[in-house]
Every structure is written in C-alpha cells, then in structure tokens.
Design a protein around this motif. Structure first.
Motif, PDB file in Angstrom:
ATOM      1  N   PRO A   3       0.823  -1.203   0.000  1.00  0.00           N
ATOM      2  CA  PRO A   3       0.000   0.000   0.000  1.00  0.00           C
ATOM      3  C   PRO A   3       0.853   1.246   0.000  1.00  0.00           C
ATOM      4  CG  PRO A   3      -0.732  -1.570   1.659  1.00  0.00           C
ATOM      5  CD  PRO A   3       0.554  -2.078   1.110  1.00  0.00           C
ATOM      6  N   GLN A 640      -4.381  -4.554  -0.058  1.00  0.00           N
ATOM      7  CA  GLN A 640      -4.199  -3.573  -1.118  1.00  0.00           C
ATOM      8  C   GLN A 640      -2.994  -3.878  -2.001  1.00  0.00           C
ATOM      9  OE1 GLN A 640      -4.386   0.538   0.190  1.00  0.00           O
ATOM     10  NE2 GLN A 640      -5.700  -0.006   1.911  1.00  0.00           N
ATOM     11  N   SER A 643      -2.689  -8.298  -6.544  1.00  0.00           N
ATOM     12  CA  SER A 643      -3.160  -8.126  -7.915  1.00  0.00           C
ATOM     13  C   SER A 643      -3.130  -9.488  -8.588  1.00  0.00           C
ATOM     14  CB  SER A 643      -2.270  -7.133  -8.680  1.00  0.00           C
ATOM     15  OG  SER A 643      -0.940  -7.628  -8.755  1.00  0.00           O
ATOM     16  N   ALA A 667     -10.669 -10.135  -0.339  1.00  0.00           N
ATOM     17  CA  ALA A 667      -9.722  -9.349  -1.138  1.00  0.00           C
ATOM     18  C   ALA A 667      -8.964 -10.222  -2.120  1.00  0.00           C
ATOM     19  CB  ALA A 667      -8.740  -8.630  -0.213  1.00  0.00           C
ATOM     20  N   ALA A 671      -8.965  -9.408  -6.031  1.00  0.00           N
ATOM     21  CA  ALA A 671      -7.703  -9.067  -6.698  1.00  0.00           C
ATOM     22  C   ALA A 671      -7.513  -9.902  -7.952  1.00  0.00           C
ATOM     23  CB  ALA A 671      -6.537  -9.287  -5.735  1.00  0.00           C
TER      24      ALA A 671
END
Length: 700
Positions: A3, A640, A643, A667, A671
């Motif tokens: 992040p 965060q 990906s 998450a 992602a």
C-alpha cells in the motif's frame, strides 16, 4: 506492491522488496537494494583481481550504452548514521540511508507499476564491445569528496552524503552543487522538499519554486522516479500535472525549458491507424517525454529486433527434428524457429520444457545454441546476467557479438529495456533469437515491458504453447491467469488453505507449516519450503517472517552483520537479480555464501544492502524459481498489495504443494478478478510498428 504511503506532495511511496528489490515495497522486484548510490555488489569468487560478476555486468551495460550513443550520433549519458546531526540534516541522511539499505522506499510520484531500483553507476568503459574490462572503476578522488562535503555543510545537509553526491555529479561536483543546489536530487533517497531546504540555505530568498534550476531538476527527477516504477517515458500532461504537485508555477513552461535545454527528450507517438494523405485531418499523436538513456536503449532495442525479424534469410528444414519433439507445441516451435530469425513463445511452467527441446534439436543439427534464463537453472542454461558479463555462455567473437547461431531467452517478461537492448545488440546478423516466457507473471524490476511490447507489436511469429500445467496446482494457477480463483479438487492436499485472524497468527502458522506440517505430510524438508509474502514491512512481512523462521530453524546471535552460518539468504549482486544462497562463514574479506554450489564473497560494506534473509521472500524475488513446496502468507494488511499477476506469480512457484495462509478474506478473489497489472508507459511497441511498416513499404 504494498500500500502506498505518503512521503511527498503528490507522491506515493511503495513498500518494495528489499534485497531483491531495493526499495521496500514494490517488492521486488528483485530490486536490488538501492539504486544508484552504492557500488554494485562484488562477488569475489577467487584470488585473481578480476571484476566481480555484478561489476562485469554493469561494465557490459555501460559499454553497450556508449555504443548505442555512438550509433545515435552517426544517424544525426557505509557511513555512520550521523549521530551528531539533528533536525533536517538528520532526516535527510536517514532518508538516504534508508533507501540505500532497502529499509524504506524512495519517495515516488508515480505508482502505476511496481518500483524498481535506480541503476547503479557503471564502471568506466572498456574498448568498444568488450564486456568485461580488466580494471576496476576508479574511485572518486578524495579531494573532490572533501569539496562536496564543504558545500553540503554550508547548506546544512549531512556531510556523509559527500561521496554519493560526488559520484552522481562527476567532475566539478562541488561547483555544480554550489551553483545549482537542486542537483542534490541526483542522490538516491533525496526528495524535493529536502533539496528545497538545502537550496534555501545556500541561495537564500532567490531559491523560489519557479527557479529554472529547480524546475529542470524536478523534471529529470520525476522521470527517474517514473523509471523506478517501470516507465521509460511519460505523457506530457502527466508530467505537467506532477510538476504542479510540487508547486511549480508554470509546469508547461518548465517542461518546455527542460526539453529546450536537452535535459529530456520529447517524442510524438501516433495514435490509432495512420491517416492517409488523401484524407482530411491530421494524425492524432500523444507527446511522450523521456530521459536520453532509456530513449536510446529503447530505440536500439527496436532497431535490433527489427534487424533480426526483417533481415533473416536462411530458412532451414528442421522437419525431422520437429517430428521427434516431445510434444506438438515443441514441434511447432522448432518449425517456426527454422524459418524465422525472431520468434516469441508463451506458456506456463510446463511449457518451459519446449525451449529446452528446441535447444537440444538445434545442437543436434550442429548449431551453436544457448539458452539464457533470469535465474540459475541447471547445466543446460546460463543466466542472462552471466551471458552479458561473459562469465557464462559461449563468449563473444572478434566483433564483440555472441558466438551463437541461436539464442533462446527464458523468463522474457523479466527483461528490462537496457538489458534487452544489450542482449539483442549482441546477437549477430543471421542468428536466431527466441523470446520465451509467461505473460501472466510479474514484470521486470527495471523500466520497460519488453516482452509485452514485442507481443503487442506482432512483428514476428508468436507461438502459444498448448501444454497445460498439470494437476490441481496447474488448474488453480491457470484459473488465476484468466481472472478466476477456482476451488480445485486436491485429493493429495496439493493445495491447502489455512485461515488466520491476524498477522501474529499468520506468522505462527507459516513457521509451523515450514518447520513441521509440510515436512511431515509430504516428506519435503524445511529447506525446500519457500515462504512468499507481498512486502517486507508490517507484522507479517519478510522481515518479521524471516526473524521467526530463523529463530526456529537456525537460531543464532547473528554475529556476522545479523547472519550466522547456515542462514538461508537472498543475494542481490545487481539490481533486479535475487539469488538464493546460504551463509557459510565470514571474515575480514566479507560474508561468504554458497550460491548453488558456487562460493561468493560479499564485501562487508555491502552486506547490509545486498544480502537479506531468504526463508521468506516477495513474489518479485521468487520470479524464475520454483520450490517443491510454497507457503504464501496473506495477512490482512496485505489486501491492497494484491493483484492478479502477483497471485499468479506467487501461487505458480509451487511444484508439489501450496499452502495459503489466508487472512485477506474476499480481497483475494477480488484481486484475481479485478486488479490487473499496473500499466507502464513505453515506446517500444510504437517503434517496432513503425520500423515494420517502413520495411514493408520498402519491400513493396
């Protein structure tokens, strides 16, 4: 990929990968520790006074850059932590030292792509096209350092930065710095607010935000920060917006001035299909701005790829070899390479066998063939770095080009633009080049997206392997590659999800899996289990995990700069390369490592920035390597950082077993489904397309 954290106005910090990454946060990338201020790590493998592997590689790149510059011209560049310092000077020194050691990320404005380390200064060039000069680079004269130290003291900056500033600014550094204090931004880790304070101390009231010296330095600094994020250029509006964030009164004028003075280059790039002369209207373009070094590398790379693709005139009949290939995809690759000088090949982990089949077939046909990979991969391959430095591979001919008929490059997504340019320029006319890799993995640590740009330009045959990755692990990773996190049937517990509530429990369960559960259930020793996590910081980053794993697996006082014999480590001899190793011993010479059977000595002054514990690494550090078992740790604060390409890379490092210590709830699937790789602004696709179109018109 961590992040972002606030550091400068409009700047986003990224927690990069130490060790392999250099700055904290991108992770990786395999970033090598700091960019730009330290010497490259020297691997002292013997008693001969030859350059280290890293120094030889950097020398080769420097020579190649100078050769590129000549070609362009024919067609029309450990200290004490400041215990006695306080206030801004202490803050500045701390910031620089944090970047040098890999503890903190450099302040960056752009966060569209993972950060990569700034390139370290290369040794002086050898004679043209000779990659490994025999002499070591000359040190900065002591007198020059003292002169810079005096200027720094006058401006209230840490005098300990004198060596780095003198090296970055070159001859006359003290005078340059006194006349233009913002040149302090050339030192890695120095931020604009700190350079502004230094300038005000030296220049007084005249050091305003619109000072031309300041705006020019900011333009170059912003482009350098963008390069750390993978960009080789930036669109002019993006750069103007970034300048405005640093209180530049007239960003457009500042950019025009930098372009006019030649500090940066501008490139109009056509958008959309060409507009015919008979049609009304002008061709829409976007203006890209870049630093000269990356611009020359990208143009050289485009020229070299076009040369191989368009001038190859020696097609051959390799049908017998293709028919004997181990699978149909390998046969198709052999046939394509027989007829073309440049070929791309894509596929997953199982498809890596196909370039090796090509290599074997070429050698049976009597060709001089070589396969180069990002990481060490066994007796049939060399590393890209070793090939460029001359430490591995067939060597070079009298003209400085590789003595090869075929070069196969694995892990092509890990090629940054400068490395790729050096490789391609060294492939002789008439030879064949194959770029092979998995487009789904994380990109290169350095600037550029070479493999993706070549694929997008469609300038050569592109073979897509039809060989699937086998078993539950292959099914899981293949799904991630297309944006789906599937629940797979794993009767042999090939995939295990371990839910956790917080970071402390994540570390505890990871240690338990490595030390007990995986060895007991699968017979895989702890030394063959690799932990992967998104970043270095935090309660479950690589530092926390490595501390816990060391305490459990190899406890000791860390008497050699924090290391003990038997410690698993990651060695970063040069930016973008993270090599697994094990500590053997230490003495006055430095830290002795065993790296895949080769003894390496890291000088003691470089240990802090070039060696990290390696039981736990980031996904960028793990690219190009696989282990029998992998434990991926996803603490709650890592959400965060995730990906699709990060998850794809991390999960794909496991050969037999994958444990996911899962604390990010939804998450993870989000992602995989929605968080795509961050874009990089580059020029290579446009350059290749233009060269191909020009060659086609000439042929007609």
């Amino acid at each position: 990929m961590s992040p972002p954290g606030a550091a400068e106005p409009g700047a986003a910090g990224a927690e990069g990968a130490e060790g392999a990454e250099g700055a904290e946060g991108t992770e990786a990338e395999p970033e090598a520790s700091t960019a730009g201020t330290g010497d490259a790590a020297a691997d002292a493998g013997g008693t001969a006074p030859a350059l280290s592997e890293a120094a030889a590689e950097l020398a080769a790149q420097k020579v190649e850059r100078e050769r590129i510059a000549r070609r362009k011209a024919e067609r029309e560049g450990p200290v004490e932590a400041g215990a006695k310092l306080s206030g801004k000077a202490a803050d500045l020194l701390a910031a620089v030292r944090a970047v040098e050691s890999g503890e903190k990320p450099p302040a960056v404005y752009f966060d569209e792509a993972p950060a990569a380390p700034r390139k370290t200064a290369a040794p002086p060039p050898a004679p043209p096209r000779m990659p490994a000069p025999a002499a070591a680079p000359a040190a900065v004269p002591a007198a020059a350092v003292e002169d810079v130290r005096a200027v720094l003291a006058r401006g209230g900056a840490p005098e300990a930065l004198a060596g780095a500033a003198a090296a970055a600014l070159g001859e006359g550094a003290a005078e340059l710095l006194a006349q233009d204090p913002w040149r302090l931004l050339s030192v890695a880790g120095v931020r604009p607010t700190q350079a502004d304070g230094f300038a005000r101390a030296l220049l007084g009231p005249e050091a305003g935000p619109g000072d031309e010296r300041r705006t020019g330095a900011l333009v170059s600094w912003l482009l350098a920060q963008a390069a750390l994020k993978g960009h080789t250029a930036l669109e002019a509006p993006v750069l103007r917006s970034a300048l405005a964030q640093y209180a530049v009164p007239d960003p457009a004028a500042a950019l025009e001035q930098a372009i006019g003075e030649g500090a940066v280059l501008v490139f109009p790039e056509p958008l959309g299909p060409p507009v015919a002369e008979s049609e009304e209207g002008e061709q829409p373009v976007r203006l890209l701005v870049g630093l000269e070094g990356y611009a020359m590398a990208e143009e050289s790379l485009a020229d070299g790829l076009a040369r191989l693709a368009n001038t190859f005139d020696s097609p051959a009949d390799w049908e017998k070899a293709a028919a004997a290939a181990p699978n149909p995809s390998a046969g198709e690759l052999i046939r394509a390479v027989a007829r073309h000088g440049l070929v791309t090949h894509t596929g997953g982990e199982a498809a890596r066998a196909e370039p090796f089949a090509l290599l074997a077939a070429a050698r049976e046909l009597g060709l001089r063939a070589c396969l180069a990979a990002h990481a060490p991969g066994g007796p049939d391959s060399v590393t890209v770095a070793g090939l460029l430095s001359g430490a591995e591979g067939p060597g070079r001919d009298a003209d400085g080009q590789f003595a090869l008929d075929l070069l196969v490059v694995l892990d092509a997504p890990q090629l940054d633009v400068e490395t790729a340019a050096a490789l391609v320029e060294s492939v002789p006319d008439g030879a064949r080049l194959v770029l092979s890799g998995d487009p789904g993995v994380l990109g290169s640590a350095g600037p550029g997206r070479v493999f993706a740009d070549v694929l997008a330009a469609r300038i050569c045959p592109g073979l897509v392997s039809r060989t699937p990755d086998p078993g539950p692990l292959g099914e899981l990773v293949s799904g991630v590659g297309v944006g789906e996190l599937n629940q797979v049937d794993a009767p042999g517990k090939e995939v295990v999800i371990v839910p956790v509530r917080d970071a402390g429990e994540a570390v505890h369960r990871a240690v338990q899996l490595v030390a007990e559960s995986v060895p007991r259930a699968f017979g895989i020793p702890a030394d063959s289990v690799q932990v992967i996590t998104p970043g270095h910081g935090g309660s479950a980053g690589t530092r926390a995990l490595n501390a816990a794993l060391k305490e459990r697996l190899n406890p000791g006082p860390g008497r050699f700069g924090g290391f003990d014999p038997g410690d698993r480590v990651v060695h970063v001899p040069s930016p973008g390369r993270a090599l697994p190793a094990r500590v053997v011993s230490a003495d006055a010479e430095g830290l002795h490592l065993d790296r895949a059977g080769a003894r390496v000595v890291v000088p003691k002054e470089q240990v802090e920035s070039r060696v990290r514990h390696g039981w736990a690494v980031t996904a960028h550090q793990a690219v190009g390597v696989r282990w029998p078992a992998v434990v991926v740790v996803l603490p709650g604060d890592a959400a965060q950082a995730l990906s699709r390409d990060w998850v794809y890379t991390a999960f794909g490092r496991a050969e037999r077993h994958l444990s996911v210590v899962h604390g990010v709830d939804q998450a993870l699937p989000v992602a995989v489904a929605e968080v795509l790789p961050k874009p990089r602004t580059t020029r290579l696709t446009g350059l290749l397309s233009a060269l191909t179109a020009a060659a086609r018109e000439q042929a007609e």
